[in-house]
Design a protein around this motif. Structure first.
Motif, mmCIF file in Angstrom:
data_model
loop_
_atom_site.group_PDB
_atom_site.id
_atom_site.type_symbol
_atom_site.label_atom_id
_atom_site.label_comp_id
_atom_site.label_asym_id
_atom_site.label_seq_id
_atom_site.Cartn_x
_atom_site.Cartn_y
_atom_site.Cartn_z
ATOM 1 N N LEU A 147 1.709 6.474 -6.925
ATOM 2 C CA LEU A 147 0.612 7.370 -7.287
ATOM 3 C C LEU A 147 1.032 8.825 -7.132
ATOM 4 C CD1 LEU A 147 -2.331 7.682 -8.178
ATOM 5 C CD2 LEU A 147 -2.984 7.582 -5.775
ATOM 6 N N ASN A 148 1.722 9.137 -6.053
ATOM 7 C CA ASN A 148 2.205 10.504 -5.841
ATOM 8 C C ASN A 148 3.198 10.912 -6.918
ATOM 9 O OD1 ASN A 148 0.615 10.909 -3.596
ATOM 10 N ND2 ASN A 148 2.212 10.321 -2.141
ATOM 11 N N LEU A 204 0.831 -1.200 0.000
ATOM 12 C CA LEU A 204 0.000 0.000 0.000
ATOM 13 C C LEU A 204 0.870 1.256 0.000
ATOM 14 C CD1 LEU A 204 -2.805 1.302 0.134
ATOM 15 C CD2 LEU A 204 -2.662 1.126 2.616
ATOM 16 N N GLU A 205 1.913 1.276 0.823
ATOM 17 C CA GLU A 205 2.820 2.423 0.859
ATOM 18 C C GLU A 205 3.514 2.611 -0.483
ATOM 19 O OE1 GLU A 205 3.871 2.285 5.640
ATOM 20 O OE2 GLU A 205 5.375 1.641 4.185
ATOM 21 N N GLN A 227 0.991 4.037 -2.943
ATOM 22 C CA GLN A 227 0.773 5.460 -2.670
ATOM 23 C C GLN A 227 1.955 6.285 -3.163
ATOM 24 O OE1 GLN A 227 -0.070 5.335 1.565
ATOM 25 N NE2 GLN A 227 -2.254 5.685 1.196
ATOM 26 N N SER A 228 3.146 5.784 -2.976
ATOM 27 C CA SER A 228 4.339 6.477 -3.451
ATOM 28 C C SER A 228 4.322 6.582 -4.979
ATOM 29 C CB SER A 228 5.578 5.734 -2.978
ATOM 30 O OG SER A 228 6.732 6.286 -3.548
#
Length: 185
Positions: A38-39, A31-32, A35-36
């Protein structure tokens, strides 16, 4: 249940909890990482830039504001600068000078007022570009209204013709800037 059954049960339960804990940690890492990623994609990729200008034609990176034209008139419209009429007559030269002064003196306030009214931020350099584009088009707009006045038999003297041309061009400038400010989408 006897003691060995409880020990087996607790050992099995402990193993099950450890497996679940391990899966939770793996999912948290994934998940992290997602998210990374995606950012990074949000900051690095622009999928689409869309400009919607009503009565604005861009001829170069700075842009050109066409006064007095509707979007339908601009379909496949390209006006090279060499095709602008040459202003050689004193009457036309004086009109260009008067209207240029009007644009330089009244234009900044007009743009500022319209940008505030329509909540459009126009910085000074871009304001200057808009004003220069308008001034650049004055000779062709004067020629247009001079022909229109002749067709409609308006302006029996230079003063009436000057007023007719000047007022129409000033209206076009205001209208075109208003439409431009409204089309902030």
């Amino acid at each position: 249940m006897n003691g060995s059954d409880w020990t087996t049960y607790l050992n099995n339960l402990s193993g099950y909890v450890q497996e679940q804990d391990k899966k939770i940690q793996e999912l948290t890492q994934k998940l992290e990482q997602l998210q990374s990623n995606l950012n990074e994609q949000k900051t690095n990729r622009i999928e689409k830039i869309e400009y919607k200008f009503d009565q604005l034609k861009i001829e170069n990176l700075n842009g050109t504001l066409h006064i007095g034209m509707s979007p339908q008139d601009m379909e496949d419209f390209s006006m090279p600068e060499q095709s602008l009429p040459q202003v050689t007559q004193p009457f036309k030269q004086q009109l260009v000078s008067e209207l240029s002064n009007f644009v330089e003196q009244e234009g900044p306030a007009l743009i500022r007022n319209l940008s505030e009214e329509y909540d459009r931020k126009i910085d000074k350099p871009y304001q200057g570009i808009l004003l220069q584009d308008i001034i650049k088009q004055l000779p062709s707009r004067i020629a247009f209204y001079e022909k229109k006045a002749a067709d409609e038999k308006i302006g029996s003297n230079d003063s009436a013709l000057r007023e007719y041309i000047s007022s129409h061009i000033k209206e076009e400038i205001h209208h075109s800037l208003t439409v431009y400010m409204q089309s902030s989408d």
